[in-house]
Design a protein around this motif. Structure first.
Motif, PDB file in Angstrom:
ATOM      1  N   HIS A  98       0.837  -1.210   0.000  1.00 55.98           N
ATOM      2  CA  HIS A  98       0.000   0.000   0.000  1.00 55.98           C
ATOM      3  C   HIS A  98       0.861   1.246   0.000  1.00 55.98           C
ATOM      4  O   HIS A  98       2.020   1.221   0.438  1.00 55.98           O
ATOM      5  N   HIS A  99       0.282   2.321  -0.506  1.00 59.27           N
ATOM      6  CA  HIS A  99       0.954   3.622  -0.472  1.00 59.27           C
ATOM      7  C   HIS A  99       0.989   4.129   0.972  1.00 59.27           C
ATOM      8  O   HIS A  99       0.224   3.681   1.812  1.00 59.27           O
ATOM      9  N   HIS A 100       1.893   5.062   1.255  1.00 58.69           N
ATOM     10  CA  HIS A 100       2.060   5.620   2.615  1.00 58.69           C
ATOM     11  C   HIS A 100       2.456   4.532   3.619  1.00 58.69           C
ATOM     12  O   HIS A 100       2.036   4.584   4.779  1.00 58.69           O
ATOM     13  N   CYS A 101       3.208   3.533   3.186  1.00 61.15           N
ATOM     14  CA  CYS A 101       3.578   2.420   4.070  1.00 61.15           C
ATOM     15  C   CYS A 101       4.724   2.832   4.997  1.00 61.15           C
ATOM     16  O   CYS A 101       5.795   3.235   4.539  1.00 61.15           O
ATOM     17  N   GLY A 102       4.485   2.718   6.312  1.00 58.45           N
ATOM     18  CA  GLY A 102       5.501   3.114   7.292  1.00 58.45           C
ATOM     19  C   GLY A 102       6.744   2.239   7.229  1.00 58.45           C
ATOM     20  O   GLY A 102       7.857   2.717   7.438  1.00 58.45           O
ATOM     21  N   GLY A 103       6.560   0.946   6.955  1.00 56.87           N
ATOM     22  CA  GLY A 103       7.706   0.040   6.855  1.00 56.87           C
ATOM     23  C   GLY A 103       8.596   0.393   5.684  1.00 56.87           C
ATOM     24  O   GLY A 103       9.830   0.358   5.777  1.00 56.87           O
ATOM     25  N   VAL A 104       7.976   0.746   4.570  1.00 56.85           N
ATOM     26  CA  VAL A 104       8.734   1.143   3.376  1.00 56.85           C
ATOM     27  C   VAL A 104       9.428   2.485   3.633  1.00 56.85           C
ATOM     28  O   VAL A 104      10.596   2.680   3.279  1.00 56.85           O
ATOM     29  N   CYS A 148       6.710   4.664  -4.644  1.00 56.57           N
ATOM     30  CA  CYS A 148       7.383   3.932  -5.729  1.00 56.57           C
ATOM     31  C   CYS A 148       8.077   2.696  -5.175  1.00 56.57           C
ATOM     32  O   CYS A 148       7.964   1.601  -5.740  1.00 56.57           O
ATOM     33  N   LEU A 149       8.774   2.851  -4.033  1.00 59.75           N
ATOM     34  CA  LEU A 149       9.455   1.691  -3.442  1.00 59.75           C
ATOM     35  C   LEU A 149       8.430   0.662  -2.959  1.00 59.75           C
ATOM     36  O   LEU A 149       8.677  -0.544  -3.050  1.00 59.75           O
ATOM     37  N   ALA A 150       7.287   1.116  -2.478  1.00 60.06           N
ATOM     38  CA  ALA A 150       6.239   0.177  -2.050  1.00 60.06           C
ATOM     39  C   ALA A 150       5.800  -0.691  -3.228  1.00 60.06           C
ATOM     40  O   ALA A 150       5.572  -1.897  -3.080  1.00 60.06           O
ATOM     41  N   GLU A 151       5.719  -0.070  -4.427  1.00 61.34           N
ATOM     42  CA  GLU A 151       5.312  -0.831  -5.613  1.00 61.34           C
ATOM     43  C   GLU A 151       6.429  -1.773  -6.069  1.00 61.34           C
ATOM     44  O   GLU A 151       6.186  -2.930  -6.410  1.00 61.34           O
ATOM     45  N   LEU A 152       7.649  -1.270  -6.060  1.00 63.03           N
ATOM     46  CA  LEU A 152       8.789  -2.128  -6.418  1.00 63.03           C
ATOM     47  C   LEU A 152       8.878  -3.314  -5.456  1.00 63.03           C
ATOM     48  O   LEU A 152       9.207  -4.437  -5.849  1.00 63.03           O
ATOM     49  N   ASN A 153       8.565  -3.055  -4.187  1.00 64.71           N
ATOM     50  CA  ASN A 153       8.621  -4.113  -3.184  1.00 64.71           C
ATOM     51  C   ASN A 153       7.598  -5.214  -3.474  1.00 64.71           C
ATOM     52  O   ASN A 153       7.911  -6.401  -3.369  1.00 64.71           O
ATOM     53  N   VAL A 154       6.396  -4.827  -3.859  1.00 61.43           N
ATOM     54  CA  VAL A 154       5.376  -5.827  -4.190  1.00 61.43           C
ATOM     55  C   VAL A 154       5.868  -6.705  -5.342  1.00 61.43           C
ATOM     56  O   VAL A 154       5.795  -7.935  -5.287  1.00 61.43           O
ATOM     57  N   ILE A 155       6.409  -6.064  -6.378  1.00 56.06           N
ATOM     58  CA  ILE A 155       6.898  -6.809  -7.545  1.00 56.06           C
ATOM     59  C   ILE A 155       8.028  -7.769  -7.134  1.00 56.06           C
ATOM     60  O   ILE A 155       8.090  -8.913  -7.576  1.00 56.06           O
ATOM     61  N   GLU A 156       8.892  -7.294  -6.236  1.00 53.60           N
ATOM     62  CA  GLU A 156      10.001  -8.126  -5.753  1.00 53.60           C
ATOM     63  C   GLU A 156       9.479  -9.312  -4.931  1.00 53.60           C
ATOM     64  O   GLU A 156       9.957 -10.440  -5.074  1.00 53.60           O
ATOM     65  N   GLN A 157       8.496  -9.059  -4.067  1.00 57.36           N
ATOM     66  CA  GLN A 157       7.964 -10.149  -3.246  1.00 57.36           C
ATOM     67  C   GLN A 157       7.256 -11.186  -4.109  1.00 57.36           C
ATOM     68  O   GLN A 157       7.332 -12.385  -3.838  1.00 57.36           O
ATOM     69  N   VAL A 158       6.580 -10.724  -5.165  1.00 55.59           N
ATOM     70  CA  VAL A 158       5.936 -11.653  -6.100  1.00 55.59           C
ATOM     71  C   VAL A 158       7.005 -12.551  -6.739  1.00 55.59           C
ATOM     72  O   VAL A 158       6.854 -13.770  -6.826  1.00 55.59           O
ATOM     73  N   HIS A 177      -0.090 -12.948  -7.525  1.00 50.26           N
ATOM     74  CA  HIS A 177      -0.431 -11.616  -8.029  1.00 50.26           C
ATOM     75  C   HIS A 177       0.133 -10.531  -7.118  1.00 50.26           C
ATOM     76  O   HIS A 177       0.215 -10.725  -5.907  1.00 50.26           O
ATOM     77  N   GLY A 178       0.495  -9.397  -7.701  1.00 52.67           N
ATOM     78  CA  GLY A 178       0.976  -8.257  -6.921  1.00 52.67           C
ATOM     79  C   GLY A 178       0.052  -7.066  -7.064  1.00 52.67           C
ATOM     80  O   GLY A 178      -0.196  -6.597  -8.181  1.00 52.67           O
ATOM     81  N   TRP A 179      -0.479  -6.600  -5.939  1.00 55.44           N
ATOM     82  CA  TRP A 179      -1.405  -5.463  -5.959  1.00 55.44           C
ATOM     83  C   TRP A 179      -0.905  -4.373  -5.020  1.00 55.44           C
ATOM     84  O   TRP A 179      -0.156  -4.629  -4.074  1.00 55.44           O
ATOM     85  N   ILE A 180      -1.371  -3.152  -5.291  1.00 55.02           N
ATOM     86  CA  ILE A 180      -1.065  -2.035  -4.390  1.00 55.02           C
ATOM     87  C   ILE A 180      -2.384  -1.347  -4.033  1.00 55.02           C
ATOM     88  O   ILE A 180      -3.279  -1.231  -4.879  1.00 55.02           O
ATOM     89  N   PHE A 181      -2.488  -0.917  -2.783  1.00 53.66           N
ATOM     90  CA  PHE A 181      -3.706  -0.245  -2.306  1.00 53.66           C
ATOM     91  C   PHE A 181      -3.412   1.241  -2.133  1.00 53.66           C
ATOM     92  O   PHE A 181      -2.471   1.620  -1.431  1.00 53.66           O
TER      93      PHE A 181
END
Ligand SMILES: [Zn+2]
Length: 217
Positions: A98-104, A148-158, A177-181
């Protein structure tokens, strides 16, 4: 909803409402589960899997952790995935960031002395940010860089999950599947294509968040 007592009262109201509307609902639930989807999401309180997808109890098998991460040495995530893939035989795995992710955001910030366990946990995210350093630094706005890193992270985890022995050795490997919220709109966007074979080939090229396409499914 700021006190546990409120949760108990809400649960009471919910259970009575469901039982009145659908008398067999809880009897059916007690018979067992056959979820078709494993959901791997972030622990963030703003991204509750069932709520944002309007899923019912029994529909999603869920694992959530900080920044929706999977690593093969993570016994918690691995046991959930193993059970979902090999025992429940789910057909799909959704990794949802998700966007605004504190971990990212933390992975793009100096390590906090107060959070040594979290720091270890997000080490892989820091590595990912380093691998995409130029692309990320080209984004002037820090919040946009985090997204942007949150999205790259989803793709990497997939990619990691598709290549994991747990998924590869499954008699019927699930689609991953990789999704972003997006918090601002409350919408899910598909980041990875349905064509798994093509994506695995693509993932060896430089992956980029701009491949995001709106989930038309
Ligand atoms: Zn998060």
């Amino acid at each position: 909803m700021n006190h546990p007592k409120r949760l108990l009262l809400s649960n009471l109201a919910w259970s009575q409402e469901v039982a009145a509307r659908e008398p067999e609902f809880f009897t059916d639930l007690a018979r067992g589960q056959q979820p078709r989807i494993l959901w791997i999401g972030c622990s963030d309180s703003r991204v509750p899997a069932e709520r944002i997808t309007n899923a019912q109890p029994g529909e999603l098998f869920v694992h959530r952790n900080i920044a929706n991460l999977y690593t093969s040495d993570d016994g918690n995530a691995s046991s959930v995935i193993e059970y979902a893939v090999h025992a429940l035989k789910v057909e799909h795995v959704v990794i949802c960031g998700h966007h605004h992710c504190g971990g990212v955001r933390a992975a793009l910030s100096p390590p906090s002395d107060a959070l040594p366990v979290v720091n270890r946990r997000i080490a892989g995210l820091r590595d990912l940010a380093e691998r995409h350093r130029e692309e990320l630094l080209a984004i002037a706005d820090f919040d946009a860089r985090v997204d942007c890193l949150a999205e790259l992270n989803v793709i990497e985890q997939v990619r990691l999950l598709r290549e994991s022995p747990i998924v590869r050795r499954a008699p019927r490997p699930p689609q991953v599947h990789g999704w972003i919220f997006g918090l601002r709109e409350g919408l899910l966007t598909q980041l990875t294509d349905m064509d798994q074979a093509r994506e695995i080939a693509d993932s060896h090229a430089d992956s980029h968040a701009s491949i995001a396409v709106r989930d038309a499914a």
